[in-house]
Motif scaffolding. Sequence first.
Motif, PDB file in Angstrom:
ATOM      1  N   CYS A 215       0.844  -1.199   0.000  1.00 29.70           N
ATOM      2  CA  CYS A 215       0.000   0.000   0.000  1.00 29.70           C
ATOM      3  C   CYS A 215       0.880   1.249   0.000  1.00 29.70           C
ATOM      4  CB  CYS A 215      -0.912   0.030   1.225  1.00 29.70           C
ATOM      5  SG  CYS A 215      -2.015  -1.391   1.377  1.00 29.70           S
ATOM      6  N   GLN A 220      -3.729   3.811  -2.178  1.00 26.44           N
ATOM      7  CA  GLN A 220      -3.815   2.723  -3.149  1.00 26.44           C
ATOM      8  C   GLN A 220      -3.192   1.454  -2.572  1.00 26.44           C
ATOM      9  OE1 GLN A 220      -5.426   3.167  -6.185  1.00 26.44           O
ATOM     10  NE2 GLN A 220      -5.929   5.088  -5.148  1.00 26.44           N
ATOM     11  N   VAL A 222      -2.363  -2.984  -3.519  1.00 29.68           N
ATOM     12  CA  VAL A 222      -2.405  -4.140  -4.421  1.00 29.68           C
ATOM     13  C   VAL A 222      -1.953  -5.367  -3.643  1.00 29.68           C
ATOM     14  CG1 VAL A 222      -1.906  -2.776  -6.493  1.00 29.68           C
ATOM     15  CG2 VAL A 222      -0.009  -3.815  -5.222  1.00 29.68           C
ATOM     16  N   PRO A 320       3.975   7.015  -5.487  1.00 28.81           N
ATOM     17  CA  PRO A 320       2.866   6.061  -5.594  1.00 28.81           C
ATOM     18  C   PRO A 320       3.383   4.664  -5.910  1.00 28.81           C
ATOM     19  CG  PRO A 320       3.041   7.363  -7.589  1.00 28.81           C
ATOM     20  CD  PRO A 320       4.020   7.961  -6.618  1.00 28.81           C
ATOM     21  N   LEU A 321       2.518   3.674  -5.766  1.00 28.55           N
ATOM     22  CA  LEU A 321       2.885   2.304  -6.111  1.00 28.55           C
ATOM     23  C   LEU A 321       3.378   2.239  -7.557  1.00 28.55           C
ATOM     24  CD1 LEU A 321      -0.050   0.245  -4.540  1.00 28.55           C
ATOM     25  CD2 LEU A 321       2.316   0.326  -3.743  1.00 28.55           C
ATOM     26  N   LYS A 323       3.067  -0.062  -9.721  1.00 27.91           N
ATOM     27  CA  LYS A 323       2.104  -0.695 -10.625  1.00 27.91           C
ATOM     28  C   LYS A 323       0.751  -0.841  -9.933  1.00 27.91           C
ATOM     29  CE  LYS A 323       5.207  -3.308 -13.657  1.00 27.91           C
ATOM     30  NZ  LYS A 323       5.547  -4.638 -14.204  1.00 27.91           N
ATOM     31  N   GLN A 324      -0.288  -0.909 -10.765  1.00 25.14           N
ATOM     32  CA  GLN A 324      -1.632  -1.166 -10.275  1.00 25.14           C
ATOM     33  C   GLN A 324      -1.940  -2.656 -10.403  1.00 25.14           C
ATOM     34  OE1 GLN A 324      -3.467   1.357  -8.776  1.00 25.14           O
ATOM     35  NE2 GLN A 324      -1.465   2.355  -9.047  1.00 25.14           N
ATOM     36  N   GLN A 325      -3.032  -3.099  -9.782  1.00 27.71           N
ATOM     37  CA  GLN A 325      -3.373  -4.519  -9.752  1.00 27.71           C
ATOM     38  C   GLN A 325      -3.470  -5.117 -11.161  1.00 27.71           C
ATOM     39  OE1 GLN A 325      -3.919  -6.161  -6.511  1.00 27.71           O
ATOM     40  NE2 GLN A 325      -3.328  -7.791  -7.892  1.00 27.71           N
ATOM     41  N   SER A 326      -4.062  -4.408 -12.079  1.00 31.82           N
ATOM     42  CA  SER A 326      -4.253  -4.950 -13.433  1.00 31.82           C
ATOM     43  C   SER A 326      -2.940  -5.127 -14.183  1.00 31.82           C
ATOM     44  CB  SER A 326      -5.175  -4.012 -14.234  1.00 31.82           C
ATOM     45  OG  SER A 326      -4.608  -2.713 -14.320  1.00 31.82           O
ATOM     46  N   GLU A 327      -1.875  -4.482 -13.711  1.00 34.81           N
ATOM     47  CA  GLU A 327      -0.576  -4.581 -14.384  1.00 34.81           C
ATOM     48  C   GLU A 327       0.285  -5.716 -13.856  1.00 34.81           C
ATOM     49  OE1 GLU A 327       1.024  -0.354 -15.412  1.00 34.81           O
ATOM     50  OE2 GLU A 327       0.069  -0.214 -13.431  1.00 34.81           O
TER      51      GLU A 327
END
Length: 674
Positions: A215, A220, A222, A320-321, A323-327
Amino acid sequence: MFRKILIANRGEIACRVIRTAHRLGIRCVAVYSDADRHALHVKMADEAVYLGAAPARDSYLVIEKVIEAAKQTGAEAIHPGYGFLSENSRFVQACDAAGIVFIGPPVGAIEAMGSKSAAKSIMEKAGVPLVPGYHGKDQNPELLKAEAEKIGYPVLLKATAGGGGKGMRIVEKAADFDQALASAKREAINGFGDDTMLVEKYLVKPRHVELQVFCDSKGQGVYLFERDCSVQRRHQKVIEEAPAPGMTDSLRAQMGDAALKAAQAIGYVGAGTVEFLLDADDSFFFMEMNTRLQVEHPVTEMITGEDLVEWQLKVAAGQPLPKQQSELQIRGHAFEARIYAEDPDHDFLPATGTLSYLRTPEENRHVRVDTGVLEGDEVSIYYDPMIAKLIVWDTSREAALSRMAQALAQYRIAGVTTNTRFLKRLAEAAPFQQADLDTGFIERHQALLFDEKGGSYSPNLLALAALYALLKLNHERQQEATRSRDPWSPWHGFGGWRLNTNPTLNLRFALPEQENPVEVAVEASNATGNKNLWTVRVGEHKLLVEGQLNDDRLDAVVNGHHRSIHVADLHNQLTLFTADEQFSCQWLRPDLDSHEFEEATASLTAPMNGSVVTLLAEAGARVSKGDPLIVIEAMKMEHTLSAPSDGLVAEFFYAAGDLVSQGAELLKFEAAEE
């Protein structure tokens, strides 16, 4: 991004963080104790600051010293690694007060998960499924026992402030509860300074599956998929893998969602791990959340291609992170085996000593070794006995497991007892290859995993030891001849020349658990004119051996069977490493007769360096076989020594709190007359 960070840890995790930080252009400050003055992490860092004496309580656990080291060197942030101060809320508060960034979660998150009982309450409110149990503040032993009766045996006693298997006991029946509770509380108070316990239903055949979450400070989060950590000894993980075998997309999504709920419920920031027990029917229950980077994080890195330490540094710097979950995607399969200084065939007793001989498998895109030691380093009583982590990756579980077995065969250590051969047996065991996993795997498959040979030995291995001895003697005599004024003198030979008969030489080898040394008769074979060809007789076995010795590599032929092995020779203590096994013996050279084994006495001796926790009998007491007599603590774990037979405890040589060395007599025991 930070310009300079301090790593408040040691060993492989300190080296791991330094490696990533240097890649990002960040300077690193190491800290060290008396035991780590020449450690690898100190050599790798740009600067190093001395903290104090070897015991962690005098060095790595002293918050004021760590903060002062950061101030002194101008470090902007502190990476805690795992263990030591990594989940200590007071340390986070001290960092905040000093204006130093703590590379980890905020104080509130650590405090929320620091108590297992409080964490259960938070998870219940967040809708995360829980194992039935008692997590209350009332710690009256009678109440805890009554709650265990209510839950139903077997139950698990667990220290609320604990971790790593310490302060935990499985209780099978009510009659064992009191002793188990007392032992768990002692271990908890020694390890964490808090003996508060919780009681949970012990699931008989669960899997241990954990979700890696991350986090940032922007809200955000993941999950970087799951790891199966079911194979354990003493509740500590042995081999971990990712992804978990048999995991469906649906179940992964459910567990991932629950893990993120757990993290968001406590305002989490950074890397964390949410651990679940997964039952055979795919139901899962929250176990605990580790508010730090886990030891087994490399398997997640291998299947995702992400550097989790880099993520930690970026998130701690306010970014920020990445990558996002979809990546995020799973690619292939990875295993991690923990290389420990311990003896699996004797209840995983921790071992100490010097890493006199250390060879690791070659690293490449499939094989990775995370370590904090070098050849010649000492494994002491002061810290966890983990030597390294061996991580492998391949496109499938089957291929990765094959690589793991191969890499373990190439991992060669002498001078300290290790678990490498046990790990290889584990990796090659059919139930493990078939992913028939649960937390009781090791106990259920003891016949497959443990060495049941006892004092037996292989004639072929002794023939290889004899071949090594012959080649070494030959090399030594050649060197003597080269230095001599008369290189052709017959005194430079060792062949045991005889008139009208073949030359004969007798070699003697002492083996562990073998009462008497083994005699090996050697005759030179002149049939082919090969000076390096001998006939070796081991008991009734006759073997024809020849070979070449190049440093520690022995290229041998035994009865026409070619094989290449490696030999560690530590003052004539030989360790032979073959592709399938490891064989040790003492070569009793003519000047080493004083090293023959002495007859064992009836006295109990310390199985490792450690300290006495408590005496469980009175001097002068008559006891029965199996009665507990004394408790030794080493490597933060307790070990109880019991009476070997009916008899009398004549005298204790140590008191509670005393330090003892491996092999030291602990008490005088007089066996009862039959």
